[in-house]
Design an enzyme around this catalytic site. Structure first.
Site, PDB file in Angstrom:
ATOM      1  CB  ALA A 127      -0.935  -0.016   1.209  1.00 38.84           C
ATOM      2  CB  THR A 129      -1.166   4.772  -4.651  1.00 37.61           C
ATOM      3  OG1 THR A 129      -0.111   4.381  -5.531  1.00 37.61           O
ATOM      4  CG2 THR A 129      -1.915   5.938  -5.279  1.00 37.61           C
ATOM      5  N   PRO A 131      -4.946   8.746  -1.858  1.00 35.53           N
ATOM      6  CG  PRO A 131      -7.066   8.702  -0.861  1.00 35.53           C
ATOM      7  CD  PRO A 131      -5.650   8.275  -0.642  1.00 35.53           C
ATOM      8  N   GLY A 132      -4.178  11.420  -2.248  1.00 39.89           N
ATOM      9  CA  GLY A 132      -3.489  12.671  -2.574  1.00 39.89           C
ATOM     10  C   GLY A 132      -2.021  12.507  -2.904  1.00 39.89           C
ATOM     11  CD  GLU A 245       6.288  -1.911  -8.415  1.00 37.25           C
ATOM     12  OE1 GLU A 245       5.144  -1.501  -8.702  1.00 37.25           O
ATOM     13  OE2 GLU A 245       6.884  -1.576  -7.377  1.00 37.25           O
ATOM     14  N   GLY A 367       4.931   3.769 -11.207  1.00 31.63           N
ATOM     15  CA  GLY A 367       5.568   5.039 -11.551  1.00 31.63           C
ATOM     16  C   GLY A 367       5.240   5.381 -12.990  1.00 31.63           C
TER      17      GLY A 367
END
Length: 382
Positions: A127, A129, A131-132, A245, A367
């Site tokens: 986790a 990301t 919302p802002g 990743e 990204g």
């Protein structure tokens, strides 16, 4: 055309055959229903674990095969793409999340978590990301306040792959609000912890069977035993693990581009217009020649990156180059494919349409393309 799988040896092709049989038996017959359900059947994770398709790089003492060769990861990604099984979150589990635990966890944590992650009894998520805060990891606001023997975690995350099914979530949180990137730590939140809630399974334009969720943390008491790595080292750990990743995402992009090229060649040879195959028209012939050339370049680039990753020689810039270039190529190739198919390309029952919507996220997650170019530019001293 040249052999595009020259970096693979006999054991990799044996593994490919195992993966292909598994997907044909346990995934393909059910995937349409999973897309309607918005997630895969939990049992497919356990079956994949039993078949040796999860976390094969984990040490044997924790149930893994102890095979640290990223060529196997790429083979599995290729076969999943070939099967159109875009709902399976195996790649993010094996390639992205479990390596954090393998590299950062204490012996006690490894004993606690790795066997279940290998067997498929435990599904993982990471986790980052919020919302802002998306690509800007330093902008995260989720906080973890030290209370002696535990942290109190508050905040929310969004767009979390495996978010609904996950049992272990590595949460990127701020343990020191005044220390910049040195105030970021990694905490493992487990299913059932008080105050840990999942929001809705997000309705995406593609990857319909891949569960993607909002996660909420309301005064979650996370024991100190669930701190992953050293406090304040979270950002550094993320930077060290992100190259793998990004190579993983590049592998998906190349496999998807090859699959789309194959679909297009098939269609161009069999679909007729004005009394002849559409591939015989110069425009389409040249289009497919360009696609074949670019896809081959992508394969050679990826193969080089995979071998460098195995040798410990992939740096941040190279991983960013691979990620942005192959994913942008994927979206270009699939867009050309839809155009070639014409009206049929817009129909959801055709694989090219599914490839179109499934591909769009590739230039965003892990990204964005713009962030990758920014990273490369900085590595060039600009």
């Amino acid at each position: 055309m040249p052999d595009r799988h020259s970096i693979y040896e006999e054991e990799h092709e044996d593994f490919r055959a195992t993966a292909r049989r598994f997907l044909e038996r346990e995934v393909t017959p059910f995937h349409d229903q999973w897309e309607k359900d918005g997630q895969v059947d939990r049992e497919v994770w356990r079956k994949a674990g039993a078949a040796g398709l999860l976390c094969f790089d984990v040490d044997e003492r924790y149930g893994g095969a102890g095979v640290k060769d990223f060529r196997y990861n790429v083979v599995l990604a290729e076969e999943i793409i070939r099967a159109g099984a875009s709902g399976l979150g195996f790649g993010v589990h094996t390639d992205v999340i479990v390596p954090y635990i393998s590299s950062l966890a204490s012996d006690e944590q490894k004993q606690r978590w790795l066997p279940g992650l290998v067997s498929g009894d435990l599904v993982s998520a990471i986790a980052m990301t919020e919302p802002g805060a998306g690509s800007d990891l330093q902008g995260i606001r989720t906080s973890a306040v030290d209370k002696g023997d535990h942290y109190v975690l508050n905040g929310s995350k969004t767009f979390i792959s495996n978010g609904i099914l996950s049992d272990l979530v590595i949460v990127v949180a701020r343990t020191d609000p005044d220390a910049g990137h040195q105030g970021i730590s990694l905490l493992v939140v487990e299913r059932g912890m008080d105050g840990f809630e999942r929001g809705r399974n997000l309705d995406k334009i593609g990857l319909k069977a891949q569960d993607t969720a909002e996660l909420f943390f309301d005064n979650v008491h996370v024991p100190k035993e669930n701190l992953l790595g050293a406090e304040g080292r979270g950002f550094v750990s993320l930077m060290e693990n992100l190259p793998q990743e990004r190579i993983s995402i590049a592998a998906i992009a190349v496999a998807a581009s090859e699959a789309v090229l194959e679909l297009c060649l098939d269609y161009a040879k069999t679909r007729e217009a004005f009394g002849k195959p559409i591939g015989s028209f110069q425009h389409n012939r040249f289009l497919l020649a360009e696609m074949a050339t670019e896809v081959h370049i992508a394969r050679v680039f990826l193969d080089d990156c995979v071998l460098k990753l195995n040798a410990g020689e992939v740096d941040t810039a190279l991983a960013s180059m691979a990620k942005w270039w192959t994913t942008e190529l994927q979206t270009k190739v699939v867009d050309r494919g839809v155009q070639l198919f014409g009206g049929y390309g817009y129909m959801t029952e055709y694989p090219i349409a599914k490839a179109f919507v499934d591909s769009r996220i590739q230039t965003i997650y892990g990204g964005t393309t713009e962030i990758q170019k920014e990273i490369i530019g900085r590595m060039l001293g600009l």
